[in-house]
Motif scaffolding. Structure first.
Motif, PDB file in Angstrom:
ATOM      1  N   LYS A 112      49.246  44.391  44.585  1.00  0.00           N
ATOM      2  CA  LYS A 112      49.001  45.798  44.920  1.00  0.00           C
ATOM      3  C   LYS A 112      50.304  46.447  45.361  1.00  0.00           C
ATOM      4  N   ASN A 113      50.392  47.765  45.165  1.00  0.00           N
ATOM      5  CA  ASN A 113      51.555  48.506  45.637  1.00  0.00           C
ATOM      6  C   ASN A 113      51.677  48.310  47.150  1.00  0.00           C
ATOM      7  N   ARG A 153      58.309  43.257  39.127  1.00  0.00           N
ATOM      8  CA  ARG A 153      57.152  42.717  39.839  1.00  0.00           C
ATOM      9  C   ARG A 153      56.551  41.636  38.955  1.00  0.00           C
TER      10      ARG A 153
END
Length: 80
Positions: free
Chosen positions: A11-12, A38
């Motif tokens: 998740k961010n 990422r």
């Protein structure tokens, strides 16, 4: 038979030390334009059914119970 791909990503806002290491390694290899990297996981599944809706529901249940840590990860299901 339903074939599916599950993509699991952080998740961010969740720190990604492996992504940072990949970004650094790419920089040392001359790929300096990478602003961010990422990492994630990909699962390819075959579900023994012809019912796409049932397969999607079963795969979502798999993600919630095992394939993704939903506290820190998102997942997306792609039916092929």
């Amino acid at each position: 038979m339903i074939k599916a791909r599950v993509i699991v990503t952080l998740k961010n806002g969740v720190l990604d030390p492996q992504g940072k290491a990949i970004q650094g390694a790419l920089g040392t290899l001359g790929f300096g334009n990478i602003a961010e990297a990422r990492q994630g996981k990909v699962f390819e599944l075959s579900v023994d059914t012809s019912d796409e809706e049932a397969a999607r529901a079963e795969i979502a249940d798999m993600c919630e119970k095992l394939l993704a840590n939903t506290v820190i990860e998102n997942y997306a299901i792609e039916i092929a």
